[in-house]
Scaffold this motif. Structure first.
Motif, mmCIF file in Angstrom:
data_model
loop_
_atom_site.group_PDB
_atom_site.id
_atom_site.type_symbol
_atom_site.label_atom_id
_atom_site.label_comp_id
_atom_site.label_asym_id
_atom_site.label_seq_id
_atom_site.Cartn_x
_atom_site.Cartn_y
_atom_site.Cartn_z
ATOM 1 N N ALA A 73 0.821 -1.212 0.000
ATOM 2 C CA ALA A 73 0.000 0.000 0.000
ATOM 3 C C ALA A 73 0.851 1.256 0.000
ATOM 4 O O ALA A 73 0.473 2.272 -0.587
ATOM 5 C CB ALA A 73 -0.931 -0.002 1.214
ATOM 6 N N ALA A 74 2.004 1.201 0.647
ATOM 7 C CA ALA A 74 2.840 2.394 0.804
ATOM 8 C C ALA A 74 3.829 2.588 -0.333
ATOM 9 O O ALA A 74 3.912 3.679 -0.920
ATOM 10 C CB ALA A 74 3.594 2.327 2.131
ATOM 11 N N LEU A 75 4.596 1.570 -0.647
ATOM 12 C CA LEU A 75 5.759 1.737 -1.521
ATOM 13 C C LEU A 75 5.419 2.141 -2.960
ATOM 14 O O LEU A 75 6.174 2.922 -3.565
ATOM 15 C CB LEU A 75 6.608 0.463 -1.497
ATOM 16 C CG LEU A 75 7.295 0.201 -0.147
ATOM 17 C CD1 LEU A 75 7.903 -1.195 -0.107
ATOM 18 C CD2 LEU A 75 8.363 1.256 0.136
ATOM 19 N N VAL A 80 10.163 9.285 -3.071
ATOM 20 C CA VAL A 80 11.385 9.172 -2.269
ATOM 21 C C VAL A 80 11.103 8.201 -1.135
ATOM 22 O O VAL A 80 10.064 8.288 -0.473
ATOM 23 C CB VAL A 80 11.815 10.537 -1.698
ATOM 24 C CG1 VAL A 80 13.039 10.388 -0.797
ATOM 25 C CG2 VAL A 80 12.097 11.525 -2.819
ATOM 26 N N ILE A 81 12.027 7.274 -0.898
ATOM 27 C CA ILE A 81 11.889 6.296 0.178
ATOM 28 C C ILE A 81 13.043 6.498 1.163
ATOM 29 O O ILE A 81 14.212 6.369 0.783
ATOM 30 C CB ILE A 81 11.917 4.851 -0.356
ATOM 31 C CG1 ILE A 81 10.786 4.639 -1.365
ATOM 32 C CG2 ILE A 81 11.818 3.847 0.787
ATOM 33 C CD1 ILE A 81 10.882 3.321 -2.128
ATOM 34 N N THR A 90 17.749 -4.732 6.498
ATOM 35 C CA THR A 90 18.020 -4.014 5.250
ATOM 36 C C THR A 90 17.718 -4.867 4.020
ATOM 37 O O THR A 90 17.064 -4.396 3.071
ATOM 38 C CB THR A 90 19.485 -3.547 5.209
ATOM 39 O OG1 THR A 90 19.724 -2.667 6.307
ATOM 40 C CG2 THR A 90 19.792 -2.806 3.915
ATOM 41 N N GLN A 91 18.171 -6.097 4.010
ATOM 42 C CA GLN A 91 17.946 -6.940 2.835
ATOM 43 C C GLN A 91 16.463 -7.229 2.628
ATOM 44 O O GLN A 91 15.968 -7.234 1.495
ATOM 45 C CB GLN A 91 18.747 -8.234 2.971
ATOM 46 C CG GLN A 91 20.247 -8.012 2.808
ATOM 47 C CD GLN A 91 21.056 -9.261 3.107
ATOM 48 O OE1 GLN A 91 20.996 -9.835 4.192
ATOM 49 N NE2 GLN A 91 21.834 -9.689 2.124
ATOM 50 N N GLU A 92 15.746 -7.443 3.735
ATOM 51 C CA GLU A 92 14.301 -7.664 3.626
ATOM 52 C C GLU A 92 13.610 -6.433 3.052
ATOM 53 O O GLU A 92 12.731 -6.545 2.182
ATOM 54 C CB GLU A 92 13.732 -7.993 5.007
ATOM 55 C CG GLU A 92 12.227 -8.196 5.014
ATOM 56 C CD GLU A 92 11.670 -8.393 6.416
ATOM 57 O OE1 GLU A 92 10.444 -8.533 6.537
ATOM 58 O OE2 GLU A 92 12.452 -8.390 7.392
ATOM 59 N N MET A 93 14.018 -5.250 3.506
ATOM 60 C CA MET A 93 13.403 -4.029 2.993
ATOM 61 C C MET A 93 13.757 -3.828 1.517
ATOM 62 O O MET A 93 12.923 -3.372 0.727
ATOM 63 C CB MET A 93 13.841 -2.824 3.814
ATOM 64 C CG MET A 93 13.174 -1.508 3.402
ATOM 65 S SD MET A 93 11.353 -1.590 3.349
ATOM 66 C CE MET A 93 10.997 -1.726 5.107
ATOM 67 N N ALA A 94 14.986 -4.163 1.132
ATOM 68 C CA ALA A 94 15.366 -4.053 -0.282
ATOM 69 C C ALA A 94 14.456 -4.923 -1.153
ATOM 70 O O ALA A 94 14.018 -4.496 -2.234
ATOM 71 C CB ALA A 94 16.822 -4.455 -0.466
ATOM 72 N N ILE A 97 11.066 -3.203 -1.446
ATOM 73 C CA ILE A 97 11.126 -2.055 -2.349
ATOM 74 C C ILE A 97 11.181 -2.518 -3.800
ATOM 75 O O ILE A 97 10.494 -1.986 -4.674
ATOM 76 C CB ILE A 97 12.339 -1.171 -1.999
ATOM 77 C CG1 ILE A 97 12.135 -0.504 -0.635
ATOM 78 C CG2 ILE A 97 12.570 -0.104 -3.077
ATOM 79 C CD1 ILE A 97 13.377 0.190 -0.101
ATOM 80 N N LYS A 98 11.992 -3.526 -4.057
ATOM 81 C CA LYS A 98 12.107 -4.047 -5.422
ATOM 82 C C LYS A 98 10.767 -4.580 -5.918
ATOM 83 O O LYS A 98 10.394 -4.399 -7.092
ATOM 84 C CB LYS A 98 13.163 -5.144 -5.481
ATOM 85 C CG LYS A 98 13.439 -5.661 -6.882
ATOM 86 C CD LYS A 98 14.590 -6.655 -6.882
ATOM 87 C CE LYS A 98 14.928 -7.118 -8.293
ATOM 88 N NZ LYS A 98 16.067 -8.077 -8.296
#
Length: 346
Positions: A73-75, A80-81, A90-94, A97-98
């Motif tokens: 819903a957000a990304l 800008v993130i 970090t890897q989970e968030m990457a 985002i991808k």
């Protein structure tokens, strides 16, 4: 695109993320907080209270920003993130985002440690990923307090990697100063030197200002910084200035008698009396800490460079024990961290 038309998504709205997002929303920016369920529930009930060391105390009403626990819903809305998750996520968030963000969204790491932007780049491929650094401490109100309050307990300007002047204009708002920097590697290694104190605050359980005012603790911090500077020098890394000081001078200043340190290091001691470190907060909440990204980053560098780092190893081991125990801060005395006559040098 005008600043008011760009949407900023805070990817990981904890203390730093809520503070950044709250300041941006108060300045009229379009903000969506991607938060955990606990944070989302608190924000929907009472909004977000933003305060700081300079005396500002402002309320962001629930309807003034987007709040969700759903990355899908957000990304997709993001221009800008701002990535503000702990390093371990970090890897989970990457990956999130991808999967969900537009390819043209600019990603900025506002995380502790020196390599999170590189981790994001590795996971995101040919997208714009910029390194950033947050110099200040943010304290979050206890669970259950409404409105949820995030308080900036020290000062300093957020640094982001140079390359897009429009980003500074978008992000630099009241209470959240931002400027671009051409050498973020130096900035991040400089910040890491002072972040070596996070573990000492966590192990002692003391407020940051109280801990830094005690020379016994400063001697341990100075010893860690000595070890880090040796490893950096051997590796060809030149860290940026810290609190206006050349890094080589920092251990000398930390070793000064208490009265002289208080006189000469006023900028370093300009901290809210109750502020502690994020690592202390992690121990209190039974969460994994960032010891591996702080002391661990220097230990890896020292191992590759062949420089000794016994004090960093000792602090890391104690933090790991406290982390595994899940009992909060162990409340150690300085002599329990670095016994007299050990690797701590006066």
């Amino acid at each position: 695109m005008a600043n008011g038309d760009r949407t900023v998504v805070i990817a990981g709205a904890g203390s730093i993320g809520c503070y950044a997002g709250g300041c941006l929303a108060l300045a009229g920016r379009r903000v969506i907080l991607l938060a955990r369920p606990r944070i989302e529930a608190a924000l929907r009930q009472g909004g977000l209270r933003i305060s700081d060391l300079e005396g500002r105390d402002r309320l962001v009403k629930p309807g003034a920003l987007g709040i969700t626990v759903d990355p899908a819903a957000a990304l997709p809305e993001a221009d800008v993130i701002l990535v503000t998750v702990k390093s371990g996520a970090t890897q989970e968030m990457a990956a999130l985002i991808k999967a969900h963000a537009r390819p043209d969204a600019v990603v900025i790491s506002l995380q502790n440690g020196v390599d999170n932007a590189d981790r994001l780049r590795a996971g995101l491929g040919p997208r714009t990923v910029l390194a950033g650094m947050v110099p200040f401490n943010v304290v979050q109100s206890p669970d259950g307090e409404l409105p949820l309050r995030v308080h900036r307990a020290s000062d300093g300007k957020v640094m982001i990697e140079d390359g897009d002047a429009g980003l500074v204009r978008l992000l630099a708002v009241e209470g959240f100063a931002v400027e671009a920097h051409a050498d973020m590697k130096a900035v991040l290694w400089g910040k890491l030197l002072m972040n070596l104190n996070n573990a000492l605050v966590a192990l002692s359980g003391l407020p940051l200002a109280t801990e830094l005012a005690d020379r016994r603790w400063r001697l341990i911090l100075a010893g860690q910084i000595d070890e880090a500077l040796r490893a950096m020098k051997a590796s060809g890394i030149e860290p940026a200035r810290i609190a206006g000081l050349r890094p080589a001078l920092l251990p000398k200043v930390l070793r000064l008698p208490d009265w002289l340190f208080r006189l000469l290091a006023r900028r370093m001691l300009a901290i809210d009396p109750q502020a502690r470190s994020s690592m202390w907060d992690d121990l209190q909440r039974g969460r994994p800490t960032e010891i591996g990204e702080l002391q661990g980053a220097v230990l890896g560098l020292a191992e590759r460079a062949g420089t000794p780092a016994p004090l960093l190893k000792r602090v890391t081991a104690l933090a790991r024990v406290a982390e595994a125990a899940r009992l909060g801060s162990p409340g150690l005395a300085p002599e329990q961290v670095a016994p007299p006559g050990g690797s701590r040098s006066a």
